[in-house]
Design an enzyme around this catalytic site. Structure first.
Site, PDB file in Angstrom:
ATOM      1  N   ALA A 159       0.864  -1.240  -0.023  1.00  0.00           N
ATOM      2  CA  ALA A 159      -0.074   0.313  -0.102  1.00  0.00           C
ATOM      3  C   ALA A 159       0.613   1.264  -0.087  1.00  0.00           C
ATOM      4  O   ALA A 159       0.692   1.844  -0.628  1.00  0.00           O
ATOM      5  CB  ALA A 159      -1.282  -0.471   1.559  1.00  0.00           C
ATOM      6  N   GLU A 160       1.481   1.862   0.991  1.00  0.00           N
ATOM      7  CA  GLU A 160       2.797   2.736   0.774  1.00  0.00           C
ATOM      8  C   GLU A 160       4.179   2.636   0.207  1.00  0.00           C
ATOM      9  O   GLU A 160       4.808   3.741  -0.149  1.00  0.00           O
ATOM     10  CB  GLU A 160       3.077   2.298   2.544  1.00  0.00           C
ATOM     11  CG  GLU A 160       2.088   2.350   3.118  1.00  0.00           C
ATOM     12  CD  GLU A 160       0.926   4.259   2.800  1.00  0.00           C
ATOM     13  OE1 GLU A 160       1.604   4.752   3.192  1.00  0.00           O
ATOM     14  OE2 GLU A 160      -0.025   4.004   3.113  1.00  0.00           O
ATOM     15  N   ALA A 161       4.845   1.270  -0.111  1.00  0.00           N
ATOM     16  CA  ALA A 161       6.239   1.379  -0.505  1.00  0.00           C
ATOM     17  C   ALA A 161       6.408  -0.139  -1.630  1.00  0.00           C
ATOM     18  O   ALA A 161       5.309  -0.592  -1.715  1.00  0.00           O
ATOM     19  CB  ALA A 161       6.958   0.124   0.027  1.00  0.00           C
ATOM     20  N   VAL A 163       8.915  -2.241  -3.894  1.00  0.00           N
ATOM     21  CA  VAL A 163      10.105  -2.513  -3.387  1.00  0.00           C
ATOM     22  C   VAL A 163       9.949  -3.461  -4.510  1.00  0.00           C
ATOM     23  O   VAL A 163      10.109  -4.586  -5.028  1.00  0.00           O
ATOM     24  CB  VAL A 163       9.794  -4.175  -2.086  1.00  0.00           C
ATOM     25  CG1 VAL A 163      11.412  -4.038  -1.433  1.00  0.00           C
ATOM     26  CG2 VAL A 163       9.700  -3.008  -0.925  1.00  0.00           C
ATOM     27  N   LYS A 217      13.475   0.130  -1.999  1.00  0.00           N
ATOM     28  CA  LYS A 217      12.427   0.388  -1.439  1.00  0.00           C
ATOM     29  C   LYS A 217      12.003   1.943  -1.156  1.00  0.00           C
ATOM     30  O   LYS A 217      12.061   2.849  -0.694  1.00  0.00           O
ATOM     31  CB  LYS A 217      12.639   0.175   0.171  1.00  0.00           C
ATOM     32  CG  LYS A 217      11.188   0.160   1.091  1.00  0.00           C
ATOM     33  CD  LYS A 217      11.188  -1.049   2.231  1.00  0.00           C
ATOM     34  CE  LYS A 217       9.699  -0.809   2.820  1.00  0.00           C
ATOM     35  NZ  LYS A 217       9.370  -1.296   4.095  1.00  0.00           N
ATOM     36  N   ASP A 235       3.801  -3.540  12.667  1.00  0.00           N
ATOM     37  CA  ASP A 235       3.362  -4.233  11.446  1.00  0.00           C
ATOM     38  C   ASP A 235       3.798  -5.353  11.136  1.00  0.00           C
ATOM     39  O   ASP A 235       4.301  -5.948  10.026  1.00  0.00           O
ATOM     40  CB  ASP A 235       3.998  -3.550  10.176  1.00  0.00           C
ATOM     41  CG  ASP A 235       2.989  -4.106   9.330  1.00  0.00           C
ATOM     42  OD1 ASP A 235       1.623  -4.981   9.087  1.00  0.00           O
ATOM     43  OD2 ASP A 235       3.349  -3.547   8.039  1.00  0.00           O
TER      44      ASP A 235
HETATM   45  N1  LIG Z   1      16.350  -6.897   2.867  1.00  0.00           N
HETATM   46  C1  LIG Z   1      15.809  -7.472   1.859  1.00  0.00           C
HETATM   47  N2  LIG Z   1      15.522  -8.298   1.197  1.00  0.00           N
HETATM   48  C2  LIG Z   1      14.934  -9.750   0.784  1.00  0.00           C
HETATM   49  N3  LIG Z   1      13.471  -8.596   0.385  1.00  0.00           N
HETATM   50  C3  LIG Z   1      13.191  -8.015   1.098  1.00  0.00           C
HETATM   51  C4  LIG Z   1      13.946  -6.943   2.168  1.00  0.00           C
HETATM   52  N4  LIG Z   1      13.118  -5.651   2.164  1.00  0.00           N
HETATM   53  C5  LIG Z   1      11.954  -6.705   1.516  1.00  0.00           C
HETATM   54  N5  LIG Z   1      11.924  -7.497   1.132  1.00  0.00           N
HETATM   55  C6  LIG Z   1      10.759  -7.976   0.266  1.00  0.00           C
HETATM   56  O1  LIG Z   1      10.020  -7.388  -0.042  1.00  0.00           O
HETATM   57  C7  LIG Z   1       8.477  -7.614   0.663  1.00  0.00           C
HETATM   58  C8  LIG Z   1       8.171  -5.916   1.390  1.00  0.00           C
HETATM   59  O2  LIG Z   1       9.084  -5.507   1.747  1.00  0.00           O
HETATM   60  P1  LIG Z   1       8.721  -4.760   3.196  1.00  0.00           P
HETATM   61  O3  LIG Z   1       8.030  -4.914   3.990  1.00  0.00           O
HETATM   62  O4  LIG Z   1       9.765  -3.874   3.602  1.00  0.00           O
HETATM   63  O5  LIG Z   1       7.567  -2.978   2.503  1.00  0.00           O
HETATM   64  P2  LIG Z   1       5.988  -2.780   2.339  1.00  0.00           P
HETATM   65  O6  LIG Z   1       5.461  -3.963   3.258  1.00  0.00           O
HETATM   66  O7  LIG Z   1       5.910  -2.991   0.970  1.00  0.00           O
HETATM   67  O8  LIG Z   1       5.942  -1.246   3.143  1.00  0.00           O
HETATM   68  P3  LIG Z   1       5.581  -1.099   4.599  1.00  0.00           P
HETATM   69  O9  LIG Z   1       4.543  -1.701   5.001  1.00  0.00           O
HETATM   70  O10 LIG Z   1       6.514  -0.085   5.033  1.00  0.00           O
HETATM   71  O11 LIG Z   1       4.619   0.450   3.524  1.00  0.00           O
HETATM   72  C9  LIG Z   1       9.090  -8.474   1.803  1.00  0.00           C
HETATM   73  O12 LIG Z   1       8.208  -8.650   2.333  1.00  0.00           O
HETATM   74  C10 LIG Z   1      10.559  -9.321   0.984  1.00  0.00           C
HETATM   75  O13 LIG Z   1       9.313 -10.174   0.477  1.00  0.00           O
HETATM   76 MG   LIG Z   2       6.240  -5.745   4.414  1.00  0.00          MG
END
Ligand SMILES: Nc1ncnc2c1ncn2[C@@H]1O[C@H](COP(=O)(O)OP(=O)(O)OP(=O)(O)O)[C@@H](O)[C@H]1O
Ligand SMILES: [Mg+2]
Length: 210
Positions: free
Chosen positions: A12-14, A16, A29, A127
């Site tokens: 929803a917010e990021a 990757v 990210k 979270d």
């Molecule tokens: N350092 C990392 N190395 C490998 N995979 C990663 C890494 N960081 C994130 N990922 C993969 O990307 C997915 C999303 O990353 P992350 O949970 O940090 O972000 P998000 O949930 O989209 O963000 P947020 O909840 O902060 O808005 C993770 O579930 C994982 O599968």
């Molecule tokens: Mg996450």
């Protein structure tokens, strides 16, 4: 510098994605603009979450909770570069048929230990679901601390525990066993566990009867 590669996740917010950062396997990210929010507020929220994540990833690591290293922070571009870790999120390992129950219990015990260490160091995650925990066959690593806080109150600790419980209930029919293992790991390292587990139970009650 950053060589963009595969796309990993869009929450929803990021957003990757994988990239090579000065030859180091990395993920970037990015927190894209949200046009439904006033611009000023949106920029502040995005920057705030990036800064919180950088600080808490470091603090957690210092408290003995493995997290990815931060390789770069780009505040103008609202992005963060982290070392790319091998491994799979726990979501894939705790579902039905994903592996023997005893292995799943062992993983949950270790997951509980990580949260216990985090709480003992006065950090909340904010979270904590199975998709924010990676397992590489040897180590568990916590991701995604952008909603966490320093010096959390009891309610924030209870919410972390409550989220784990909800997530396990969604993931597995064996949730009660997995939760028991999680709690044992948690209690084993956090002296304040009784209070925060009680608070989690109260939160559950409040939600159920709301
Ligand atoms: N350092 C990392 N190395 C490998 N995979 C990663 C890494 N960081 C994130 N990922 C993969 O990307 C997915 C999303 O990353 P992350 O949970 O940090 O972000 P998000 O949930 O989209 O963000 P947020 O909840 O902060 O808005 C993770 O579930 C994982 O599968
Ligand atoms: Mg996450």
């Amino acid at each position: 510098m950053g060589q963009a590669r595969g796309f990993l996740a869009e929450g929803a917010e990021a957003r990757v994605s994988e990239e090579d950062f000065l030859g180091v396997p990395a993920v970037r990210k990015v927190r894209p603009e949200k046009s439904y929010r006033p611009e000023d507020l949106d920029r502040r929220l995005r920057l705030g979450r990036i800064r919180t994540e950088v600080r808490l990833l470091r603090d957690a690591r210092r408290a003995g909770v493995p997290t990815p290293l931060v390789l770069d922070v780009d505040e103008e571009g609202f992005s963060l570069v982290l070392e790319r870790l091998p491994g799979r999120p726990l979501t894939e390992l705790l579902g039905p048929g994903a592996g023997p129950l005893s292995e799943q219990e062992a993983l949950c015990g270790r997951w509980g230990t990580l949260l216990g260490r985090l709480h003992a160091a006065r950090i909340s995650h904010g979270d904590l679901t199975a998709s924010n925990v990676l397992w590489d066959g040897d180590h568990l690593t916590l991701l995604d601390l952008s909603l966490g806080s320093r010096e959390p109150d009891l309610e924030e600790l209870g919410i972390d525990l409550h989220l784990v419980e909800e997530d396990l209930n969604t993931l597995s029919a064996e949730a009660p066993r997995l939760l028991q293992a999680f709690r044992a790991g948690y209690e084993g390292v956090f002296p304040g566990a009784r209070e925060s587990l009680t608070r989690a139970q109260e939160i559950r009650g409040r939600i159920r009867y709301a």
